[in-house]
Enzyme design. Structure first.
Site, short mmCIF file in Angstrom:
data_model
loop_
_atom_site.label_atom_id
_atom_site.label_comp_id
_atom_site.label_asym_id
_atom_site.label_seq_id
_atom_site.Cartn_x
_atom_site.Cartn_y
_atom_site.Cartn_z
N SER A 79 67.32 -23.23 17.97
CA SER A 79 66.75 -23.01 19.30
C SER A 79 67.00 -24.11 20.31
O SER A 79 66.69 -23.94 21.49
CB SER A 79 65.25 -22.74 19.19
OG SER A 79 65.01 -21.54 18.50
N SER A 112 65.52 -20.36 21.36
CA SER A 112 64.34 -20.02 22.11
C SER A 112 64.08 -20.97 23.28
O SER A 112 63.18 -20.72 24.09
CB SER A 112 63.12 -20.00 21.17
OG SER A 112 62.87 -21.25 20.59
N LYS A 153 58.80 -27.38 26.88
CA LYS A 153 58.87 -26.00 26.41
C LYS A 153 57.46 -25.42 26.24
O LYS A 153 56.53 -26.14 25.84
CB LYS A 153 59.64 -25.96 25.08
CG LYS A 153 59.98 -24.57 24.58
CD LYS A 153 60.90 -24.67 23.38
CE LYS A 153 61.12 -23.34 22.70
NZ LYS A 153 62.06 -23.45 21.56
#
Length: 466
Positions: A178, A154, A79
């Site tokens: 997330s 996210s 990420k």
């Protein structure tokens, strides 16, 4: 007519393999690491122009993992808020010019210790503050089940590309849902481990209350279980019970509390409610005791979490130059970040009070598990929205309300530090995935994985290729 976007084919990655299956084929020499990378590159070229999940492509020059790890040679994505030495990270914002990271984050080292090879980074909304991977001045990340819809956030880029078949497993992290939100939106398995199970995330370490836990999104329970066991072996936290390798369901029968009413007061839509009840009925048939339950918190928690969410945004606006250097320009932050920071300015005097109440939530939440072994709920109050519904261009007060009404179940586990898992539960009327949420007491990921194995065995997840 199907709008699904995927790249599954009979190439080196395979049409059916999860990460464990691919690793086994690599160990047997049926495919080579070079052939796998070529397949990843071909799939990325097909997928990313449509889904926009990649932040950084390093397929041709990956960072190799431990060849002794269970996932040796399996490609993964990191990420875009987690340092990989030599790679820039943007945190999903254009507010600063990213420089190459000087060293791996602790979490990256733990990820690589499992054998995974990092081949790039995935997109995320600005600083992970939104529940959809959308941007003020860039294309959004799209849901592979229907690109008109949100992939969640996210860790939205990670979930979109795993669901579409670019890689079988990807790094994710979770500060309010997330990992679990995009897993639910994209039909994946998403485990948020207990606080402290994995190496501490640098972003979480800076918070007054550490909400952030790292993990993965995957297409199978065994991939998530294998990752957690390997990560736990690499870095054991003696304050938590060891997980070990969970390989299937347990025989023990559990007291499962069914939570259908959101603590935010949001209405759970009919498709979501139906899928969660169906899973409750399946668990009942497996022999578990299902009773109605509530979370024990009220809308004051929503206000406190919103104030804290604002505090995090305020820290970015006022401290961004300290974090990112002289190139940081707060004027380039999006309207959601500024709106949350402005909200905190009105709540600043309440900071000691809301922090105290949020810290006490761990005791409130733990008390639930004197009556229940596990809580079952929706992940989200409604199915993934169309892109634009949660755009940072939506006026702040309206967007805030929409986010509270969507992210209705996940944040409590972040505040309490307890583990929770999102699992595919079925489909909405429009074909999009619906997720269910299982949570339990601190350190008991094993129970969640055993239940997940049982559900996967009795009701295998839908495949995007079906």
């Amino acid at each position: 007519m199907s709008r699904r976007v995927h790249a599954f084919s009979d190439d080196a990655l395979g049409d059916d393999d999860d990460a464990v299956g691919l690793a086994e084929r690599l160990r047997r020499g049926e495919v080579s690491a070079g052939e796998v990378r070529d397949a990843v590159a071909a799939r990325a070229a097909r997928l990313d122009p449509q889904l926009r999940g990649l932040a950084l492509d390093r397929i041709a020059d990956p960072v190799g993992g431990d060849p002794a790890g269970p996932f040796a040679g399996v490609p993964t994505l990191v990420k875009d808020n987690t340092e990989v030495a030599g790679w820039p990270i943007t945190n999903g914002t254009t507010a600063y010019t990213p420089a190459p990271a000087r060293a791996h984050a602790e979490v990256t080292r733990q990820l690589l210790a499992t054998g995974l090879d990092a081949v790039g980074t995935t997109r995320m909304p600005e600083y992970g503050l939104n529940a959809s991977t959308e941007f003020a001045a860039a294309e959004p990340t799209r849901n592979p089940w229907d690109p008109r819809f949100s992939a969640g956030a996210s860790s939205g880029g990670a979930a979109a590309l795993v669901a579409a078949g670019m890689v079988p497993i990807a790094h994710a992290n979770d500060g309010g849902g997330s990992i679990r939100i995009p897993a639910a939106a994209c039909g994946l398995v998403g485990l948020k481990p207990s606080r402290g199970r994995l190496a501490q995330n640098a972003n979480g370490a800076r918070m007054p209350i550490d909400l952030v836990t790292d993990g993965v999104v995957s297409r199978s329970v065994r991939d998530t279980a294998t990752f957690l066991a390997a990560a736990d072996r690499h870095r054991r936290n003696p304050a938590l019970p060891p997980v070990g390798l969970v390989e299937g369901p347990a025989r023990r029968r559990l007291r499962i509390g069914l939570v259908l009413d959101s603590p935010t007061g949001a209405t759970v839509d009919a498709d979501t409610r139906t899928c969660v009840i169906d899973v409750a009925e399946l668990l009942g048939k497996q022999g578990h005791e299902i009773t109605e339950a509530t979370t024990g918190v009220d809308t004051r928690f929503v206000d406190d979490f919103l104030d804290y969410w604002g505090l995090l945004a305020f820290s970015v606006v006022t401290g961004g130059r300290w974090l990112h250097g002289r190139t940081f320009d707060p004027g380039r932050l999006d309207a959601l970040t500024h709106g949350l920071a402005d909200h905190y300015r009105t709540a600043m005097a309440r900071t000691p009070v809301f922090l105290h109440r949020l810290r006490r939530l761990a005791h409130t939440y733990a008390e639930l598990f004197t009556r229940h072994d596990v809580l079952l709920s929706p992940v989200l109050a409604h199915t993934p929205p169309e892109l634009g519904w949660l755009s940072p261009l939506v006026p702040f007060d309206e967007l805030k309300t929409r986010l509270v009404d969507y992210v209705a179940f996940t944040p409590m586990c972040n505040v309490a530090g307890t583990p929770a898992i999102a699992l595919p539960a079925g489909a909405a009327g429009n074909g999009l995935p619906v997720g269910v949420h299982l949570s339990t007491t601190l350190g008991d990921e094993r129970t969640l994985l055993e239940l997940a194995f049982a559900l996967e065995a009795d009701r295998p997840w839908r495949r995007i290729t079906d």
